[in-house]
Design a protein around this motif. Structure first.
Motif, mmCIF file in Angstrom:
data_model
loop_
_atom_site.group_PDB
_atom_site.id
_atom_site.type_symbol
_atom_site.label_atom_id
_atom_site.label_comp_id
_atom_site.label_asym_id
_atom_site.label_seq_id
_atom_site.Cartn_x
_atom_site.Cartn_y
_atom_site.Cartn_z
ATOM 1 N N UNK A 91 -16.322 22.820 37.573
ATOM 2 C CA UNK A 91 -16.981 22.714 38.878
ATOM 3 C C UNK A 91 -16.571 23.866 39.786
ATOM 4 N N UNK A 92 -15.275 24.184 39.807
ATOM 5 C CA UNK A 92 -14.809 25.265 40.677
ATOM 6 C C UNK A 92 -15.368 26.608 40.245
ATOM 7 N N UNK A 93 -15.473 26.846 38.932
ATOM 8 C CA UNK A 93 -15.991 28.128 38.454
ATOM 9 C C UNK A 93 -17.491 28.254 38.679
ATOM 10 N N UNK A 94 -18.205 27.153 38.569
ATOM 11 C CA UNK A 94 -19.645 27.184 38.808
ATOM 12 C C UNK A 94 -19.972 27.429 40.276
ATOM 13 N N UNK A 95 -19.081 27.025 41.166
ATOM 14 C CA UNK A 95 -19.365 27.105 42.600
ATOM 15 C C UNK A 95 -18.556 28.185 43.310
ATOM 16 N N UNK A 96 -17.899 29.043 42.554
ATOM 17 C CA UNK A 96 -17.041 30.042 43.175
ATOM 18 C C UNK A 96 -17.852 31.010 44.038
ATOM 19 N N UNK A 151 -20.138 32.565 31.944
ATOM 20 C CA UNK A 151 -20.749 33.889 32.022
ATOM 21 C C UNK A 151 -21.617 34.182 30.807
ATOM 22 N N UNK A 152 -21.171 33.725 29.643
ATOM 23 C CA UNK A 152 -21.918 33.973 28.409
ATOM 24 C C UNK A 152 -22.880 32.839 28.076
ATOM 25 N N UNK A 153 -22.928 31.834 28.979
ATOM 26 C CA UNK A 153 -23.814 30.671 28.798
ATOM 27 C C UNK A 153 -23.560 29.966 27.474
ATOM 28 N N UNK A 154 -22.289 29.860 27.109
ATOM 29 C CA UNK A 154 -21.887 29.137 25.897
ATOM 30 C C UNK A 154 -21.143 27.875 26.320
ATOM 31 N N UNK A 155 -21.887 26.951 26.893
ATOM 32 C CA UNK A 155 -21.277 25.739 27.444
ATOM 33 C C UNK A 155 -20.655 24.879 26.352
ATOM 34 N N UNK A 156 -21.183 24.963 25.126
ATOM 35 C CA UNK A 156 -20.623 24.172 24.031
ATOM 36 C C UNK A 156 -19.173 24.522 23.768
ATOM 37 N N UNK A 157 -18.792 25.759 24.052
ATOM 38 C CA UNK A 157 -17.406 26.157 23.817
ATOM 39 C C UNK A 157 -16.440 25.423 24.742
ATOM 40 N N UNK A 158 -16.939 24.941 25.889
ATOM 41 C CA UNK A 158 -16.094 24.134 26.774
ATOM 42 C C UNK A 158 -15.671 22.852 26.069
ATOM 43 N N UNK A 159 -16.583 22.292 25.259
ATOM 44 C CA UNK A 159 -16.243 21.101 24.479
ATOM 45 C C UNK A 159 -15.171 21.383 23.448
ATOM 46 N N UNK A 163 -4.387 28.874 34.219
ATOM 47 C CA UNK A 163 -4.991 30.200 34.317
ATOM 48 C C UNK A 163 -5.808 30.526 33.066
ATOM 49 N N UNK A 164 -5.254 30.184 31.905
ATOM 50 C CA UNK A 164 -5.962 30.434 30.648
ATOM 51 C C UNK A 164 -7.246 29.620 30.568
ATOM 52 N N UNK A 165 -7.186 28.344 30.972
ATOM 53 C CA UNK A 165 -8.373 27.496 30.931
ATOM 54 C C UNK A 165 -9.438 27.993 31.905
ATOM 55 N N UNK A 166 -9.001 28.416 33.102
ATOM 56 C CA UNK A 166 -9.969 28.941 34.070
ATOM 57 C C UNK A 166 -10.673 30.183 33.508
ATOM 58 N N UNK A 167 -9.900 31.030 32.873
ATOM 59 C CA UNK A 167 -10.486 32.233 32.290
ATOM 60 C C UNK A 167 -11.458 31.882 31.172
ATOM 61 N N UNK A 168 -11.078 30.949 30.303
ATOM 62 C CA UNK A 168 -11.941 30.579 29.179
ATOM 63 C C UNK A 168 -13.224 29.899 29.653
#
Length: 376
Positions: A103-108, A46-54, A35-40
């Protein structure tokens, strides 16, 4: 759930992964971590900070590696090799998990009618595929093994197996992340004056200030009801295994043979046979350790297995021995000469002969099919 800066979210991810993805993953902590990872991840998208996923991946891999560090020291003959392979495998599983969530969050929004089932479905299908391909099966995967929440759904395992439990864990994580996202507005909704509203209809976006009840409230409540309803049979159906002696069970005694020998006798067939004969009256199946004896040619193997058969015929005709052996592969087997690469097999031998042979197929990375020293 408030937005967390990276200097807090990464340590928290590391801590949760240490608690959730250990050698025996906890169902409760696994739900919280997902749940925490999905939220993060949703916040990063949403904030277009894809680098934070790394950065989240780094924290996740670090926590998992720490949780598996002590067991990996003794997993292989070389501690450093065990830690290295463990780290690689855990990093791969972390990357898979983050990728599935992303992938799931991008396609929700592409599947609004199945938003609650999208991530659980992707999650379950992916881990089913991984366990079929991985040489270590479900080890180091994100499948729950312990936890009181898991106990509530154990009754369903005979019907849906472990993938069904993976689906339930992902479903609970989806539920909690949806609630957290609704409060924060990250997933497109938030609470205002005790009513769920669409952010596009908020006062900041709509001059009329029309507040309408979120249409996702009904699916949310329905999804919650289904998850709670599936737990109800656990209060009426026992998930305990059948007792060893009952009309519905047939006892099967199994013994593991591990003789005390000197180093020079480590792979001695005679030592194992003598030790095995002492337990023929105590168990129906007697198992030898993996790679207990070495055979250099097909002739050596047939002669060795014949010795086991003869010993059983003279002592007990109602016992079978699982003879685990190593032998040269490919050219070594065909030409009858000593080969450098060896494979591990198991032959179930009874007084009437060899019942079946099995060869190890899912090889452990970095260990199986390595150059083997000369047998003693």
């Amino acid at each position: 759930m408030p937005e967390l800066p990276l200097y807090l979210s990464i340590p928290l991810t590391t801590l949760l992964s240490m608690l959730a993805v250990s050698t025996t993953p906890s169902c409760e902590f696994l739900i919280i971590l997902l749940a925490f990872l999905k939220f993060q991840v949703a916040q990063s998208i949403a904030k277009k900070e894809i680098l934070s996923v790394g950065y989240i991946f780094v924290g996740l891999s670090s926590g998992m590696t720490v949780a598996h560090f002590a067991p990996s020291l003794d997993a292989l003959s070389s501690s450093s090799l065990g830690v290295f392979i463990s780290g690689i495998c855990l990093s791969i599983t972390a990357a898979i998990s983050i990728g599935l969530i992303y992938v799931s969050e991008r396609n929700r929004t592409a599947f609004p009618g199945a938003a609650f089932a999208l991530f659980p479905g992707i999650w379950t299908l992916a881990w089913m595929t991984v366990t079929q391909i991985s040489p270590i099966g479900r080890l180091m995967t994100w499948s729950p093994f312990v936890g009181s929440v898991l106990d509530s759904y154990r009754w369903i395992r005979p019907f849906v197996g472990q993938p069904g439990l993976d689906f339930l864990v992902a479903s609970w994580a989806t539920l909690f992340s949806e609630i957290a996202g609704s409060y924060s507005g990250i997933l497109g909704y938030r609470y205002t004056n005790d009513a769920l509203i669409d952010l596009e209809d908020d006062d900041s976006h709509n001059s009329e200030g029309v507040i309408k009840t979120n249409h996702r409230m009904i699916p949310l409540l329905s999804f919650t009801s289904i998850l709670l309803g599936l737990a109800l049979p656990s209060f009426m159906v026992s998930s305990m295994p059948q007792p060893p002696f009952s009309p519905a069970t047939v006892p099967l005694n199994v013994a593991c043979i591990l003789p005390a020998f000197q180093k020079a006798e480590e792979h001695s067939l005679g030592v194992y046979i003598n030790e095995t004969m002492q337990f023929t009256s105590r168990a129906k199946i007697l198992l030898w350790p993996e790679g207990a004896v070495n055979f250099e040619t097909p002739k050596d193997k047939m002669e060795g297995l014949a010795r086991v058969q003869d010993a059983l015929y003279s002592h007990s005709q109602n016992t079978w021995v699982g003879v685990s052996f190593q032998e040269p592969v490919s050219d070594g087997l065909q030409s009858g000469t000593r080969g450098r690469l060896r494979r591990t097999g198991l032959a179930l031998v009874g007084s009437g002969g060899i019942e079946f042979e099995y060869y190890k197929r899912k090889l452990v990375p970095g260990v199986s099919l390595l150059h083997s020293p000369d047998p003693l």
